[in-house]
Design a protein around this motif. Structure first.
Motif, PDB file in Angstrom:
ATOM      1  N   MET A 134       0.833  -1.207   0.000  1.00  0.00           N
ATOM      2  CA  MET A 134       0.000   0.000   0.000  1.00  0.00           C
ATOM      3  C   MET A 134       0.870   1.261   0.000  1.00  0.00           C
ATOM      4  O   MET A 134       0.553   2.251  -0.673  1.00  0.00           O
ATOM      5  CB  MET A 134      -0.921   0.012   1.216  1.00  0.00           C
ATOM      6  CG  MET A 134      -2.053  -0.978   1.164  1.00  0.00           C
ATOM      7  SD  MET A 134      -3.174  -0.751  -0.237  1.00  0.00           S
ATOM      8  CE  MET A 134      -2.563  -2.030  -1.345  1.00  0.00           C
ATOM      9  N   GLY A 135       1.969   1.244   0.742  1.00  0.00           N
ATOM     10  CA  GLY A 135       2.897   2.379   0.732  1.00  0.00           C
ATOM     11  C   GLY A 135       3.484   2.615  -0.647  1.00  0.00           C
ATOM     12  O   GLY A 135       3.610   3.763  -1.100  1.00  0.00           O
ATOM     13  N   ILE A 136       3.841   1.550  -1.332  1.00  0.00           N
ATOM     14  CA  ILE A 136       4.372   1.654  -2.696  1.00  0.00           C
ATOM     15  C   ILE A 136       3.330   2.254  -3.631  1.00  0.00           C
ATOM     16  O   ILE A 136       3.617   3.161  -4.416  1.00  0.00           O
ATOM     17  CB  ILE A 136       4.817   0.267  -3.204  1.00  0.00           C
ATOM     18  CG1 ILE A 136       6.062  -0.205  -2.437  1.00  0.00           C
ATOM     19  CG2 ILE A 136       5.096   0.293  -4.700  1.00  0.00           C
ATOM     20  CD1 ILE A 136       6.517  -1.600  -2.822  1.00  0.00           C
ATOM     21  N   VAL A 137       2.094   1.759  -3.529  1.00  0.00           N
ATOM     22  CA  VAL A 137       1.031   2.216  -4.427  1.00  0.00           C
ATOM     23  C   VAL A 137       0.742   3.691  -4.238  1.00  0.00           C
ATOM     24  O   VAL A 137       0.676   4.466  -5.203  1.00  0.00           O
ATOM     25  CB  VAL A 137      -0.246   1.382  -4.193  1.00  0.00           C
ATOM     26  CG1 VAL A 137      -1.427   1.993  -4.938  1.00  0.00           C
ATOM     27  CG2 VAL A 137      -0.025  -0.058  -4.629  1.00  0.00           C
ATOM     28  N   PHE A 138       0.574   4.113  -2.988  1.00  0.00           N
ATOM     29  CA  PHE A 138       0.220   5.505  -2.734  1.00  0.00           C
ATOM     30  C   PHE A 138       1.357   6.445  -3.115  1.00  0.00           C
ATOM     31  O   PHE A 138       1.126   7.552  -3.594  1.00  0.00           O
ATOM     32  CB  PHE A 138      -0.156   5.696  -1.270  1.00  0.00           C
ATOM     33  CG  PHE A 138      -1.426   4.987  -0.888  1.00  0.00           C
ATOM     34  CD1 PHE A 138      -2.523   4.996  -1.717  1.00  0.00           C
ATOM     35  CD2 PHE A 138      -1.516   4.288   0.307  1.00  0.00           C
ATOM     36  CE1 PHE A 138      -3.693   4.344  -1.380  1.00  0.00           C
ATOM     37  CE2 PHE A 138      -2.682   3.631   0.663  1.00  0.00           C
ATOM     38  CZ  PHE A 138      -3.770   3.651  -0.184  1.00  0.00           C
ATOM     39  N   SER A 139       2.596   6.015  -2.921  1.00  0.00           N
ATOM     40  CA  SER A 139       3.732   6.867  -3.281  1.00  0.00           C
ATOM     41  C   SER A 139       3.847   7.029  -4.783  1.00  0.00           C
ATOM     42  O   SER A 139       4.156   8.114  -5.281  1.00  0.00           O
ATOM     43  CB  SER A 139       5.031   6.276  -2.715  1.00  0.00           C
ATOM     44  OG  SER A 139       6.132   7.089  -3.042  1.00  0.00           O
ATOM     45  N   ALA A 140       3.588   5.957  -5.527  1.00  0.00           N
ATOM     46  CA  ALA A 140       3.695   6.029  -6.990  1.00  0.00           C
ATOM     47  C   ALA A 140       2.656   6.957  -7.592  1.00  0.00           C
ATOM     48  O   ALA A 140       2.885   7.540  -8.656  1.00  0.00           O
ATOM     49  CB  ALA A 140       3.570   4.633  -7.601  1.00  0.00           C
ATOM     50  N   GLY A 141       1.526   7.110  -6.925  1.00  0.00           N
ATOM     51  CA  GLY A 141       0.486   7.998  -7.433  1.00  0.00           C
ATOM     52  C   GLY A 141       0.571   9.405  -6.900  1.00  0.00           C
ATOM     53  O   GLY A 141      -0.388  10.172  -7.006  1.00  0.00           O
ATOM     54  N   TRP A 142       1.723   9.768  -6.353  1.00  0.00           N
ATOM     55  CA  TRP A 142       1.896  11.052  -5.681  1.00  0.00           C
ATOM     56  C   TRP A 142       2.956  11.867  -6.408  1.00  0.00           C
ATOM     57  O   TRP A 142       4.012  11.370  -6.773  1.00  0.00           O
ATOM     58  CB  TRP A 142       2.318  10.799  -4.236  1.00  0.00           C
ATOM     59  CG  TRP A 142       2.682  12.016  -3.444  1.00  0.00           C
ATOM     60  CD1 TRP A 142       1.902  13.108  -3.185  1.00  0.00           C
ATOM     61  CD2 TRP A 142       3.920  12.254  -2.768  1.00  0.00           C
ATOM     62  NE1 TRP A 142       2.572  14.012  -2.392  1.00  0.00           N
ATOM     63  CE2 TRP A 142       3.814  13.504  -2.124  1.00  0.00           C
ATOM     64  CE3 TRP A 142       5.109  11.527  -2.631  1.00  0.00           C
ATOM     65  CZ2 TRP A 142       4.853  14.052  -1.364  1.00  0.00           C
ATOM     66  CZ3 TRP A 142       6.125  12.067  -1.883  1.00  0.00           C
ATOM     67  CH2 TRP A 142       6.000  13.315  -1.251  1.00  0.00           C
ATOM     68  N   THR A 143       2.680  13.157  -6.639  1.00  0.00           N
ATOM     69  CA  THR A 143       3.654  14.058  -7.250  1.00  0.00           C
ATOM     70  C   THR A 143       4.055  15.107  -6.216  1.00  0.00           C
ATOM     71  O   THR A 143       3.249  15.973  -5.865  1.00  0.00           O
ATOM     72  CB  THR A 143       3.079  14.773  -8.479  1.00  0.00           C
ATOM     73  OG1 THR A 143       2.710  13.787  -9.442  1.00  0.00           O
ATOM     74  CG2 THR A 143       4.112  15.699  -9.101  1.00  0.00           C
ATOM     75  N   PRO A 144       5.283  15.046  -5.687  1.00  0.00           N
ATOM     76  CA  PRO A 144       5.667  15.990  -4.645  1.00  0.00           C
ATOM     77  C   PRO A 144       6.052  17.353  -5.203  1.00  0.00           C
ATOM     78  O   PRO A 144       6.618  17.456  -6.278  1.00  0.00           O
ATOM     79  CB  PRO A 144       6.894  15.314  -3.999  1.00  0.00           C
ATOM     80  CG  PRO A 144       7.500  14.518  -5.109  1.00  0.00           C
ATOM     81  CD  PRO A 144       6.337  14.059  -5.972  1.00  0.00           C
ATOM     82  N   CYS A 145       5.715  18.398  -4.455  1.00  0.00           N
ATOM     83  CA  CYS A 145       6.311  19.711  -4.720  1.00  0.00           C
ATOM     84  C   CYS A 145       7.694  19.722  -4.090  1.00  0.00           C
ATOM     85  O   CYS A 145       7.923  19.095  -3.052  1.00  0.00           O
ATOM     86  CB  CYS A 145       5.464  20.818  -4.096  1.00  0.00           C
ATOM     87  SG  CYS A 145       4.009  21.251  -5.059  1.00  0.00           S
TER      88      CYS A 145
END
Length: 527
Positions: free
Chosen positions: A219-230
């Motif tokens: 779940m951590g991998i999935v949520f991070s991959a769908g995230w674009t950081p500023c």
């Protein structure tokens, strides 16, 4: 200012307040809350006598949160290095394909978790086992195989990537007997799924049972991959160091420190959620309704992650608070490094400090000469090879501006081009725009131009942004993300300095100060 591990950790901790982190929060709460509700339901169903969380249950919840943070950190650090230090290895456009696949496939996985938490999947499986007529025909195998093939094609994007998985699916159905002995095949398959998916999950979720942390890690991998950081000041400095010949191992360690700082609030949230067990047990009469609500919320999160809409929702929210979050991180870092006294932090966040104090850059920008001397950079004049590394020819592209006028990068050969990738929801992007406009006005007659590539927004949004920021240099559209993929842009803002002959002279991640921009421009115009 040099970036240290402690500064990276503090910057990560503060960046949790950034609107760019917003996609992770509801997703995390949805998963951990659904898992907690399932745990309580299992204990209530098993007539557990525990009335309040024990040390063992708190430790279990904490370690599941830690597994989530570790999964998030693996992707965060990997993408950070792949798009900077190892940009020549992964190839242009490859990183976005990988993250899109993880988001789509992971979103489907979250949906299945939600359906499991709601209790709908076990009911459906029991129904199929009861209604033998459904699973006793070869048509079931055909329908299932076609549906799974379509899901694989959608989740894996490219049919060449999906083909091996579809082939394995077909072989499993054919060799397993889905068409020759369908009733036996589906009965055995459904029983195995119930045993592996549901029975083991229940045992793991009951306090004191054997724990499997793989689901939380995934779940951590999935949520991070769908995230674009500023990109805040420290994060940008780390990425720039990795991109300009710095030690990849040192940059990776600093990214890990930053990610650990970002993960602390998530671990604290896990412990706070665990304390809700006692309250949920008091509502055991309504526990099934709570399961349905928490599972439905997780299904919603899965749909948003799989379609990319969770990130878009957070971007809309980020526009309001992005400037505050960027200023907060910058000011906390300056207090931690001794540049400011603790009592000055409020004035710093509000922008009330004297200009010479508040404008101090976090890290000195490398000059064009420094970049040429960096390890691995041998041909500043240009090798003629197209690529994103310093010394290679920047990939050409053509698009339109917000008014529909055509734009082509190669039309600006003979000029120094500062190519900036930005978005209206990105706080650091908004911070550097006035400095870009000042540099453009001061140097446009010297053969210098700034080109701002917008990240997937509408012409109307770009027009409104231009009016708000009062910028006059070209702002061009990238509604299909093709240009961002070509330039491997995963963080915002990202800036390339391109020489008169079209070669990449420098790359920078994060907001640039006036001093840094002036150094880049003067060095590029003089080279």
């Amino acid at each position: 200012m040099s970036v240290t591990f402690s500064l990276a950790f503090i910057a990560g901790l503060v960046s949790f307040l950034s609107p760019c982190c917003l996609p992770l929060v509801p997703a995390y709460i949805g998963y951990m809350g659904g898992r907690l509700t399932n745990t309580v339901a299992a204990q209530v169903g098993g007539a557990a006598v525990m009335t309040r969380p024990t040390l063992a249950s708190r430790f279990t919840t904490f370690t599941h949160g830690l597994a989530f943070v570790l999964g998030f950190s693996v992707v965060f650090v990997s993408i950070g290095l792949l798009t900077t230090a190892f940009i020549s290895v992964v190839g242009r456009g490859s990183v976005s394909v990988i993250t899109d696949i993880i988001s789509r496939a992971g979103g489907l996985l979250i949906i299945f978790f939600g359906l499991n938490f709601m209790g709908l999947l076990p009911r459906f499986f029991r129904y199929l086992l009861k209604e033998q007529t459904i699973i006793s025909t070869p048509v079931t195998g055909v329908v299932f195989g076609a549906a799974m093939a379509l899901l694989l094609l959608w989740a894996l994007i490219d049919w060449l990537i999906a083909l091996p998985f579809i082939t394995m699916l077909v072989l499993w159905l054919v060799l397993g007997g889905a068409f020759t002995r369908p009733q036996t095949f589906w009965t055995n398959t459904l029983n195995r799924l119930q045993m592996l998916w549901f029975a083991d999950t229940r045992k793991e979720m009951v306090a004191g049972g054997h724990q499997n942390y793989l689901s939380s890690f995934v779940m951590g991998i999935v949520f991070s991959a769908g995230w674009t950081p500023c990109i805040g000041p420290i994060y940008g400095s780390i990425l720039t160091m990795a991109a300009t010949g710095g030690s990849a191992s040192e940059a990776g360690a600093m990214l890990a420190a930053y990610s650990l700082g970002l993960g602390i609030p998530f671990l604290a949230a896990a412990l706070l959620l665990d304390s809700a067990q006692s309250f949920l047990r008091k509502l055991q009469r309504h526990i099934h309704k709570i399961e349905l609500v928490s599972g439905a919320f997780l299904v919603l999160i899965g749909v948003l992650v799989a379609t990319g809409n969770l990130q878009r929702l957070s971007q809309n929210f980020a526009v309001t608070f992005s400037d505050f979050s960027y200023n907060l991180e910058d000011c906390v870092v300056k207090v931690s490094s001794g540049e400011l006294a603790f009592g000055q932090i409020i004035d710093c966040v509000n922008g009330n400090l004297p200009a010479e104090t508040s404008a101090a850059p976090v890290v000195e920008a490398p000059s064009i000469t420094d970049l040429a001397a960096a390890p691995g950079i041998t041909d500043l004049a240009g090798s003629g090879e197209i690529g994103l590394e310093v010394g290679k020819i920047a990939p050409d592209f053509q698009t339109v501006d917000e008014d529909g006028e055509p734009f082509r990068l190669s039309d600006h050969r003979g000029e120094v081009v500062l190519l900036n990738f930005w978005a209206t929801w990105c706080g650091p992007c908004r911070v550097e725009m006035p400095e870009f406009e000042a540099a453009y006005q001061a140097n446009k007659d010297r053969g210098f131009v700034i080109v701002g590539v917008n990240n997937g927004e509408t012409p109307q949004a770009v027009t409104a942004f231009r009016a708000d920021q009062r910028v006059t240099f070209p702002l061009v559209m990238d509604e299909s993300f093709a240009i961002s993929d070509e330039y491997v842009v995963q963080q915002f803002p990202t800036t390339y300095v391109i020489g008169r002959d079209g070669t990449v002279l420098a790359r920078n991640y994060g907001a640039l100060t006036a001093e840094q921009i002036a150094q880049f421009v003067d060095s590029a115009l003089a080279s």
